[in-house]
Design an enzyme around this catalytic site. Structure first.
Site, mmCIF file in Angstrom:
data_model
loop_
_atom_site.group_PDB
_atom_site.id
_atom_site.type_symbol
_atom_site.label_atom_id
_atom_site.label_comp_id
_atom_site.label_asym_id
_atom_site.label_seq_id
_atom_site.Cartn_x
_atom_site.Cartn_y
_atom_site.Cartn_z
ATOM 1 N N LYS A 1 0.845 -1.199 0.000
ATOM 2 C CA LYS A 1 0.000 0.000 0.000
ATOM 3 C C LYS A 1 0.877 1.244 0.000
ATOM 4 C CE LYS A 1 -3.441 2.821 0.816
ATOM 5 N NZ LYS A 1 -4.552 3.052 -0.091
ATOM 6 N N CYS B 1 -3.713 10.756 1.322
ATOM 7 C CA CYS B 1 -3.132 9.456 0.961
ATOM 8 C C CYS B 1 -1.759 9.652 0.350
ATOM 9 C CB CYS B 1 -4.035 8.749 -0.043
ATOM 10 S SG CYS B 1 -5.718 8.729 0.465
HETATM 11 N N1 SAJ Z 1 -1.812 14.873 -8.826
HETATM 12 C C1 SAJ Z 1 -0.969 15.672 -9.625
HETATM 13 N N2 SAJ Z 1 -0.609 15.214 -10.857
HETATM 14 C C2 SAJ Z 1 -1.046 14.004 -11.340
HETATM 15 C C3 SAJ Z 1 -1.906 13.206 -10.509
HETATM 16 C C4 SAJ Z 1 -2.275 13.665 -9.258
HETATM 17 O O1 SAJ Z 1 -0.556 16.770 -9.237
HETATM 18 O O2 SAJ Z 1 -0.701 13.657 -12.462
HETATM 19 C C5 SAJ Z 1 -2.195 15.367 -7.487
HETATM 20 C C6 SAJ Z 1 -3.699 15.570 -7.353
HETATM 21 O O3 SAJ Z 1 -4.056 16.863 -7.792
HETATM 22 C C7 SAJ Z 1 -3.892 15.412 -5.852
HETATM 23 C C8 SAJ Z 1 -2.835 14.378 -5.468
HETATM 24 O O4 SAJ Z 1 -1.880 14.375 -6.516
HETATM 25 O O5 SAJ Z 1 -3.603 16.614 -5.195
HETATM 26 C C9 SAJ Z 1 -3.386 12.949 -5.254
HETATM 27 O O6 SAJ Z 1 -4.214 12.681 -6.310
HETATM 28 P P1 SAJ Z 1 -4.636 11.145 -6.711
HETATM 29 O O7 SAJ Z 1 -5.143 11.227 -8.107
HETATM 30 O O8 SAJ Z 1 -3.525 10.215 -6.461
HETATM 31 O O9 SAJ Z 1 -5.884 10.798 -5.790
HETATM 32 P P2 SAJ Z 1 -6.141 10.181 -4.317
HETATM 33 O O10 SAJ Z 1 -5.120 10.641 -3.356
HETATM 34 O O11 SAJ Z 1 -7.561 10.466 -4.045
HETATM 35 O O12 SAJ Z 1 -6.046 8.558 -4.494
HETATM 36 C C10 SAJ Z 1 -4.868 7.828 -4.340
HETATM 37 C C11 SAJ Z 1 -4.955 6.618 -5.273
HETATM 38 N N3 SAJ Z 1 -3.682 5.908 -5.273
HETATM 39 C C12 SAJ Z 1 -3.060 5.703 -6.467
HETATM 40 O O13 SAJ Z 1 -3.506 6.140 -7.508
HETATM 41 C C13 SAJ Z 1 -1.805 4.919 -6.400
HETATM 42 C C14 SAJ Z 1 -6.041 5.671 -4.785
HETATM 43 O O14 SAJ Z 1 -6.078 4.491 -5.573
HETATM 44 C C15 SAJ Z 1 -5.762 5.283 -3.354
HETATM 45 O O15 SAJ Z 1 -6.733 4.371 -2.869
HETATM 46 C C16 SAJ Z 1 -5.800 6.534 -2.506
HETATM 47 O O16 SAJ Z 1 -4.727 7.397 -2.970
HETATM 48 C C17 SAJ Z 1 -5.621 6.091 -1.085
HETATM 49 O O17 SAJ Z 1 -6.679 5.979 -0.415
HETATM 50 O O18 SAJ Z 1 -4.522 5.700 -0.704
#
Ligand code: SAJ
Length: 401
Positions: free
Chosen positions: A201, A255
């Protein structure tokens, strides 16, 4: 079969509901009396599309009921928060408290599973706590770790269809836990040991944080080099084996921005890249704030008056209403502190009102502002047309200019 879920939050409640409507008799336990009351009344205390109907079905059929304390079951699931203390040290006191609460109920043949994101070794730690308290249970119960990876807003689908990694303290425990999840998970169930499942994780989210840090670092370099970073990444990703993510105004949420610290706090010497990625992503938000403040000062010198500034987006990621741990929110606050009463318009289309920021509709803010700052790539913003008479700071690729 009876299951007891400790913690009815974003993960515990949906999982308890899905288990209940798949034939498991579920006791949902939460320390918050209003959560218990609402759940038993068939009311959701969290926002998740499609879940309310399933909750009513689970409560109505009697398959699920909520309580403040555990009840004798065949399986116990720890799905409580694992926050951080001040110095990025993880706090597993909620996991320990929930474990202590279920220990008196444990009997031979029972299953105990931790789902909460936890430091490596937590499952073994809880196993020794259980056997110290109940030595007669050693080797007689099944203990495992099974992380979740659902995306808020798509929880029901992902809880059922995502693959799951299931790690027992021994093979019999892994098998027993797989047997439970097979009742409602259609994704593949991957067997491993507890430590690997715990680290898996953390690895998933840390890998994403490092990838985002690479994109953010590129955006800093391109800003200095006079290169359009959006074009650069689009072109680099034409390579069949390159997949660079998108720069943003920082990394938010509870996360991706948090899980890497479970690794860096436990392995400080070894996890240099993971630690640096956290630094880069945190620094990106400061860098964006400085860019806005400089643009405001430049505008005032050139126009002899303070600018109207539109801050577009407060949520931590596009098209959601969750502002928790949002870099955009931190940037807006910092700009406000340093704006010496310039007119700052705050826009967040997914939230009706905010207890700190007065919100302005995005069309109005865009029209009235001299400086427009795009912080979160909400879909509605993409319908706006570029206006050469405005100073546009696009940190999240709305116009990709
Ligand atoms: N972000 C960027 N650039 C990108 C992608 C995301 O700046 O290309 C930023 C987003 O704006 C945000 C942050 O990163 O601020 C996190 O975004 P995220 O798309 O990773 O979304 P979360 O945090 O809601 O979900 C993540 C997911 N983990 C992965 O994709 C590996 C989800 O599957 C997990 O279940 C979740 O974390 C968690 O609960 O751990």
């Amino acid at each position: 079969m009876k299951a007891c879920f400790m913690g009815l939050g974003y993960i515990g409640l949906p999982t308890a509901i899905i288990a209940a409507i798949n034939g498991v008799e579920v006791t949902g336990v939460d320390v918050n009396p209003s959560v218990v009351e609402k759940t038993n009344a068939g009311e959701l205390h969290i926002v998740e599309p499609g879940l309310a109907e399933m909750l009513r079905q689970a409560i109505g059929s009697g398959a699920l009921h909520a309580t403040l304390t555990p009840e004798t079951s065949d399986a116990y699931f720890i799905v409580v928060p694992t926050p951080f203390k001040g110095n990025h040290q993880p706090d597993i006191s909620f996991v320990e408290a929930a474990t202590r609460a279920v220990i008196p109920f444990l009997k031979e043949g029972d299953l105990y599973v931790i789902e909460s994101t936890s430091p490596v070794g937590t499952t073994e730690l809880m196993a020794s706590l259980i056997f110290r308290t109940r030595p007669e249970l050693e080797g007689k119960i099944y203990i495992a770790y099974c992380p979740e990876r659902v995306l808020p807003g798509n929880v029901i689908y992902e809880l059922v269809h995502n693959d799951r990694v299931i790690g027992g303290i021994d093979e019999a425990s892994t098998r027993k836990a797989i047997e439970f999840y097979a009742q409602f998970v259609k994704g593949e169930l991957h067997a491993t040991n507890a430590r690997t499942a715990e680290m898996c994780k953390l690895t998933e989210n840390s890998s994403r944080d490092v990838q985002i840090a690479f994109a953010n670092e590129l955006s800093l370099i391109c800003d200095k080099a006079g290169i359009n970073v959006w074009d650069l990444i689009r072109l680099a990703n034409k390579h069949p084996r390159v997949n660079i993510l998108q720069p943003g105004c920082g990394v938010g949420g509870h996360c991706i921005a948090v899980d890497p610290y479970f690794i860096t706090s436990a392995f400080p010497e070894e996890s240099r890249l993971i630690a640096d990625a956290r630094t880069i992503n945190n620094y990106k938000a400061d860098w964006c704030a400085e860019k806005v403040i400089n643009a405001m000062l430049t505008f005032e010198i050139e126009h002899g008056r303070k600018p109207v500034v539109a801050m577009m987006g407060v949520a931590f990621k596009p098209d959601i209403d969750d502002l928790r741990e949002s870099p955009a929110k931190a940037i807006i606050s910092k700009v406000m502190q340093r704006s010496n009463n310039a007119h700052i318009l705050v826009v967040e289309p997914n939230v009706k009102e905010h207890h700190v920021f007065k919100l302005t509709p995005y069309e109005t803010a865009y029209k009235d502002a001299d400086i427009v700052v795009f912080l979160t790539a909400h879909t509605p913003f993409k319908s706006l047309t570029w206006d050469d008479n405005k100073v546009i700071l696009d940190f999240c690729g709305i116009f990709k200019r």
